[in-house]
Enzyme design. Sequence first.
Site, mmCIF file in Angstrom:
data_model
loop_
_atom_site.group_PDB
_atom_site.id
_atom_site.type_symbol
_atom_site.label_atom_id
_atom_site.label_comp_id
_atom_site.label_asym_id
_atom_site.label_seq_id
_atom_site.Cartn_x
_atom_site.Cartn_y
_atom_site.Cartn_z
ATOM 1 N N GLU A 40 0.820 -1.209 0.000
ATOM 2 C CA GLU A 40 0.000 0.000 0.000
ATOM 3 C C GLU A 40 0.856 1.262 0.000
ATOM 4 O O GLU A 40 0.519 2.254 -0.648
ATOM 5 C CB GLU A 40 -0.962 0.002 1.193
ATOM 6 C CG GLU A 40 -2.057 -1.050 1.111
ATOM 7 C CD GLU A 40 -2.980 -0.874 -0.083
ATOM 8 O OE1 GLU A 40 -3.031 0.223 -0.663
ATOM 9 O OE2 GLU A 40 -3.649 -1.848 -0.455
ATOM 10 N N TYR A 123 -6.049 6.173 4.856
ATOM 11 C CA TYR A 123 -6.210 5.174 3.794
ATOM 12 C C TYR A 123 -5.396 3.919 4.076
ATOM 13 O O TYR A 123 -5.916 2.795 4.032
ATOM 14 C CB TYR A 123 -5.802 5.749 2.430
ATOM 15 C CG TYR A 123 -5.674 4.652 1.407
ATOM 16 C CD1 TYR A 123 -6.815 4.084 0.836
ATOM 17 C CD2 TYR A 123 -4.436 4.120 1.064
ATOM 18 C CE1 TYR A 123 -6.719 3.028 -0.052
ATOM 19 C CE2 TYR A 123 -4.329 3.069 0.178
ATOM 20 C CZ TYR A 123 -5.470 2.527 -0.382
ATOM 21 O OH TYR A 123 -5.372 1.465 -1.250
ATOM 22 N N ASP A 141 -9.166 6.112 -1.297
ATOM 23 C CA ASP A 141 -8.119 6.784 -2.071
ATOM 24 C C ASP A 141 -8.772 7.475 -3.266
ATOM 25 O O ASP A 141 -10.000 7.562 -3.365
ATOM 26 C CB ASP A 141 -7.038 5.783 -2.507
ATOM 27 C CG ASP A 141 -7.565 4.732 -3.486
ATOM 28 O OD1 ASP A 141 -8.791 4.709 -3.765
ATOM 29 O OD2 ASP A 141 -6.749 3.932 -3.982
#
Length: 352
Positions: A40, A123, A141
């Site tokens: 991520e 996020y 996002d």
Amino acid sequence: MQIIKKKEEFRESLLSWYHREKRDLPWRNTSDPYYIWVSEVMLQQTRVDTVIPYYERFIDSFPTMEALADADENDLLKMWEGLGYYSRARNLQAGVREVVESYGGEVPDTRKEISTLKGVGPYTAGAVLSIAYGVPEHAVDGNVMRVMSRLLLIEDDIAIPRTKKIFEDVVMDLIDKKDPSSFNQGLMELGATICTPKPKCLLCPVRDFCTAFHEGRQEELPVKTKKTTMKVIPVASFAIQNEQGEWLLRQRPAKGLLAGLWEFPMIELLDGKTLPEKVKEQFDIELEEFVELLSFKHIFSHITWEMKSFKARMTEAETIPKGFKFFTNQEVEALPKPVPVIKIWEEIKRGE
């Protein structure tokens, strides 16, 4: 803003499409929270195709959080070399060290705790919690905001930070409590492959639920104000050799743009002086055998460098500028370098 009335049908349509059509990505073959965290962080502002080889090399080099926590920063930056936004790597290592030192090597499984880690924003926290631990938490996002703005006809400006709360709330209202991992990844996948800036609505599995599609307004959304004009700075970089064929480089400061990476001498070209004059003024050296190499643009988030690069030679009589060192070809290869320096170095190697 509209609402989705048949939430269960919406979830079923999204999840069945995701399980059928999802791309085979290496971080989707694990539920290890550390590996998902790494993926991520790498995927922030970087394309999936670019990330895949970096992710695989990174996990091979730092297979555990302890390995990353103990890694030398130069080794970390070398592994990140060319991926850009290097503060991501430093923050990731700092966050991992916190987990190793304060949580016994176990990534926290609550938003409150995981959000205290260095570099973990809303996020990333939601992505790790939902994908690794199956916790129904939002992971919003740009892709998700684009999808939800069209589905629910949300016309709030996504460039304004407070707008994100609207999207977080609607995701929490819709999220599948039984399979939040697939739900969040399904929204991300939809935004990345179908509900793109130029949407492929005829292929969309949730088109029937999309208010913007039914009103023919899908290409108007999301609403996003444009950034101010980016500052452009003309710069010149000099790949300078000594009489032994070694190369002159320095390490950039520990904080700021491209922090800790190694670069050739570089000057800004803003005052109309000639290159030899600028080099003499800034580094107090005189160069000979100038050869022009590459010209290219390098775009950061807030500025653009218009780069010109040159190869030159420095004589024994010259004093090495403060902060610089000479390195052999092999040593230059091993140094962590930013993308502009990599481009120049690759051009030099092609010419040898």
